[in-house]
Write a protein that holds these residues in place. Sequence first.
Motif, PDB file in Angstrom:
ATOM      1  N   ASN A 138      -8.503   8.626   8.243  1.00  0.00           N
ATOM      2  CA  ASN A 138      -8.256   7.330   7.629  1.00  0.00           C
ATOM      3  C   ASN A 138      -8.654   6.185   8.560  1.00  0.00           C
ATOM      4  OD1 ASN A 138      -6.385   4.909   6.903  1.00  0.00           O
ATOM      5  ND2 ASN A 138      -6.182   6.281   5.149  1.00  0.00           N
ATOM      6  N   GLY A 147      -8.756  10.227   2.237  1.00  0.00           N
ATOM      7  CA  GLY A 147      -8.840  10.230   0.775  1.00  0.00           C
ATOM      8  C   GLY A 147     -10.086  10.973   0.326  1.00  0.00           C
ATOM      9  N   GLN A 176      -9.547   6.374  -5.279  1.00  0.00           N
ATOM     10  CA  GLN A 176      -8.426   6.754  -4.412  1.00  0.00           C
ATOM     11  C   GLN A 176      -8.722   6.541  -2.929  1.00  0.00           C
ATOM     12  OE1 GLN A 176      -8.144   9.621  -2.206  1.00  0.00           O
ATOM     13  NE2 GLN A 176      -6.429  10.852  -2.953  1.00  0.00           N
ATOM     14  N   GLY A 179      -8.598   2.909  -2.117  1.00  0.00           N
ATOM     15  CA  GLY A 179      -7.215   2.456  -1.990  1.00  0.00           C
ATOM     16  C   GLY A 179      -6.588   2.853  -0.671  1.00  0.00           C
ATOM     17  N   TYR A 180      -6.879   4.048  -0.203  1.00  0.00           N
ATOM     18  CA  TYR A 180      -6.330   4.529   1.067  1.00  0.00           C
ATOM     19  C   TYR A 180      -6.868   3.739   2.257  1.00  0.00           C
ATOM     20  CZ  TYR A 180      -4.196   8.875  -0.786  1.00  0.00           C
ATOM     21  OH  TYR A 180      -3.408   9.798  -1.442  1.00  0.00           O
ATOM     22  N   THR A 398      -2.477   5.229  -6.680  1.00  0.00           N
ATOM     23  CA  THR A 398      -1.848   6.528  -6.419  1.00  0.00           C
ATOM     24  C   THR A 398      -0.334   6.369  -6.468  1.00  0.00           C
ATOM     25  OG1 THR A 398      -1.669   6.214  -4.017  1.00  0.00           O
ATOM     26  CG2 THR A 398      -3.736   7.153  -4.850  1.00  0.00           C
ATOM     27  N   ALA A 401       1.722   7.222  -0.774  1.00  0.00           N
ATOM     28  CA  ALA A 401       0.889   6.791   0.352  1.00  0.00           C
ATOM     29  C   ALA A 401       0.036   7.963   0.836  1.00  0.00           C
ATOM     30  CB  ALA A 401       1.784   6.285   1.479  1.00  0.00           C
ATOM     31  N   PRO A 402      -1.015   7.709   1.637  1.00  0.00           N
ATOM     32  CA  PRO A 402      -1.855   8.811   2.129  1.00  0.00           C
ATOM     33  C   PRO A 402      -1.044   9.808   2.952  1.00  0.00           C
ATOM     34  CG  PRO A 402      -2.846   6.672   2.642  1.00  0.00           C
ATOM     35  CD  PRO A 402      -1.483   6.397   2.124  1.00  0.00           C
ATOM     36  N   GLU A 440       0.501  -0.605  -1.232  1.00  0.00           N
ATOM     37  CA  GLU A 440       0.007   0.021  -0.001  1.00  0.00           C
ATOM     38  C   GLU A 440      -1.350   0.703  -0.211  1.00  0.00           C
ATOM     39  OE1 GLU A 440       1.490   3.466   3.174  1.00  0.00           O
ATOM     40  OE2 GLU A 440       2.864   2.702   1.648  1.00  0.00           O
ATOM     41  N   THR A 441      -1.575   1.216  -1.435  1.00  0.00           N
ATOM     42  CA  THR A 441      -2.856   1.875  -1.725  1.00  0.00           C
ATOM     43  C   THR A 441      -3.666   1.108  -2.771  1.00  0.00           C
ATOM     44  OG1 THR A 441      -1.780   3.332  -3.360  1.00  0.00           O
ATOM     45  CG2 THR A 441      -1.992   4.164  -1.110  1.00  0.00           C
TER      46      THR A 441
END
Length: 466
Positions: A138, A147, A176, A179-180, A398, A401-402, A440-441
């Motif tokens: 990440n 992700g 996704q 977003g991460y 999502t 969170a990751p 957060e995402t």
Amino acid sequence: MESQIHSIHQQLVNKEISCVDLIKEKLELLKPNTHNTVNSLLDETALKLASKVDEKIASGETIGLLEGIPFGIKDVYMVEGTYTTASSDLLKHYKSAYTATAIQKLLDAGAIPLVKENCDSFGHGSSSENTIFGAVKNAKNPELVGGGSSGGSAVNVAKDYTVFSIGGDTGGSVRQPAGYNDVYGLKPTYGRISRYGLMAYASSTDCVGPIAKSIEDIRIVLNTMSGKDVKDQTTYTSSEIEQNSILSSDNITSVGYFKNFIESEAIDENIKKEFLSAIEKIKAKGIAVKALDFFKSDTLVSTYYTLAMAETASNLSRLDGTNYGNRIDADNLKESYSVTRSENFSEETKRRIVGGNQVLSQGFSDEIYLKGLALRDQISQNFENDFNEVDIIISPVTPMAPPKIGDSLKDPLAMYLSDAYTVGFSLGQLPTLTVPQGTETGLQLTAAKDNDELVLKFANFLKDTI
């Protein structure tokens, strides 16, 4: 962030930077491969193309907006003469014989490819851990997944290793990871961009999608890649999205969200709280917000994976080491096929092939596969009804969170459920954009088919709202 494409273009035109120096700078950032985003560098090609751009500028010729702009390519796209591995053992030595239509359009516009980017093998995963090149890390926290499946593409953009990257989205594989990693990622309307030269995962939902740091850069790249292609019969002619047309959102008066997404036990409390706060800020701007009913997220996930696994089992049946790939010889032809596929496919790919063959097998296809097709039709109809009531649908990208690197590999079901809020829009073949705001995402913005312009408009509106 403002458009990097416009900024770099102006610097090149004004001779404030040279294209060769720009490309060298980006290649130096990519070479250490600190986040496992690189499958192969296209350095020789990139530097040759950069020299030609500098020569044009020096001779006083006009350059196009994308000329000299460095970009990355998810390693599932054919680019003639380059390794195209799909991050798999089976294709680790395979070189493309031709170039994907979407990538060729970018090359024709003068954009410079830097890197083939790491991803889940054949697009099978939601974390970019199912790869022979090591898990993508990440951009914000290298202990977390990048992700998937377009993890390398999203991280390269987030770290400024590329100005934009081209991912592939089947059930959320652009949105996704965007977003991460706090960047923009678009899944356009199905058929707007040709899939020719993209390795097929699930042909009915595969989409070519841009990842960038600004809405304007998404618009530029989208326009360049869009259009009808005789090599892909699902493509159609679409109108170009003008820069001025996405600056005003006056025609957006209503927004919907799926209340069962927010009421689900699976959603993280912090993401839920942040999402509801974003909704209140949208309401405060005078936009009507409506709670919509929709299929439960587990129904969406099971429908998507039923169809996607069936399609991938069919699409990957050609990969047996006979025509291309890392062939492993055995005592007879049948055994050679078996060993080649067993040894070269990842555990996740084998899981999806087995699941797909089960779904399509006699005695199960009527009960499972055909039911999945019927549910997809119902989902599409539900979307049509929703867009008669609202202009835009907004949702979390999502529910969680990751995860940390390694956790998803221990629990494949949890990985599938991380796609709960993205797969429905894939089944509906709708344009959907991840914006790095709200939770957060990020948030996911969706419009009716062939209304990609509307999601870009609303994204611009949100920049000043949330």
